[in-house]
Design an enzyme around this catalytic site. Sequence first.
Site, PDB file in Angstrom:
ATOM      1  N   GLU A 104      75.101  87.680  18.945  1.00  0.00           N
ATOM      2  CA  GLU A 104      76.261  88.636  19.047  1.00  0.00           C
ATOM      3  C   GLU A 104      77.422  87.693  18.356  1.00  0.00           C
ATOM      4  O   GLU A 104      78.132  88.459  17.603  1.00  0.00           O
ATOM      5  CB  GLU A 104      76.670  89.070  20.338  1.00  0.00           C
ATOM      6  CG  GLU A 104      75.764  90.068  20.988  1.00  0.00           C
ATOM      7  CD  GLU A 104      75.345  91.216  20.206  1.00  0.00           C
ATOM      8  OE1 GLU A 104      76.270  91.731  19.376  1.00  0.00           O
ATOM      9  OE2 GLU A 104      74.274  91.717  20.290  1.00  0.00           O
ATOM     10  N   HIS A 107      77.208  88.331  14.645  1.00  0.00           N
ATOM     11  CA  HIS A 107      77.792  89.347  14.084  1.00  0.00           C
ATOM     12  C   HIS A 107      79.346  89.168  13.815  1.00  0.00           C
ATOM     13  O   HIS A 107      79.789  89.591  12.759  1.00  0.00           O
ATOM     14  CB  HIS A 107      77.815  90.665  15.007  1.00  0.00           C
ATOM     15  CG  HIS A 107      76.383  91.200  15.125  1.00  0.00           C
ATOM     16  ND1 HIS A 107      75.402  91.572  13.979  1.00  0.00           N
ATOM     17  CD2 HIS A 107      75.327  91.615  15.774  1.00  0.00           C
ATOM     18  CE1 HIS A 107      74.303  92.109  14.327  1.00  0.00           C
ATOM     19  NE2 HIS A 107      74.161  92.046  15.433  1.00  0.00           N
TER      20      HIS A 107
END
Length: 230
Positions: A104, A107
Amino acid sequence: MQIPQMFDQYYLLLVVPTMLLSMGAQFMVKSTFNKYSKILCSRSITGVDAAALLLKSNNINDVQLEAVGGQLTDHYSPKDKKLRLSEPVYGSTSIAAVGVAAHEAGHAIQHATRWGPLVLRGTLVPVANIGSRFGPMLAVAGLFLSFPILINAGIFLFSGAVLFYLITLPVEFNASNRAIAILRSNNVLSEDELKGVKRVLTAAALTYIASALTAIANLIRLVLLSKRRR
């Protein structure tokens, strides 16, 4: 009664297999995550600490880290600049937690560097939402009403949703690659532990592949129905 028979034929041949693949991928990601959630990393680093390390190593200081409820609900919100980690990931020192948190964070790094495919995916969100919701409805209505313009409009709208699913694949793969590279370069995990991370992230990637295949199968189904109707 000819149209329902065609729907059943293409649905069974194209869509059902990809839906079964999606179910299998969901099972795999949960079982793989559960397996490596029981294996703690040697440096006792938590998921949130791993995410913070990746952000710091890329000079990203404006992303807020916070915990959210649920399992496998981890995500990065570009709009809010918030990296949300689920409870089994946020404070856990497991290999699975570190891998998911790092992914994550990948990202967030993509967003900070305005990585092309992520930017493109962001612009396609409204198109994908409209296309996935109304595209098949319009196409099916056009088939029943024998209205080619409506059929084509539905297929065109749904094509935008399919494109979104396809663009999602390199975005997800790149986030995982970034995560593994930074974890390795900072000696956060050993090579054996990184193998566990790769298995967790590969299982997660299969869910995106299955979703893309399901979308493609539905699009092909609509096109074939359209051609056969004509």
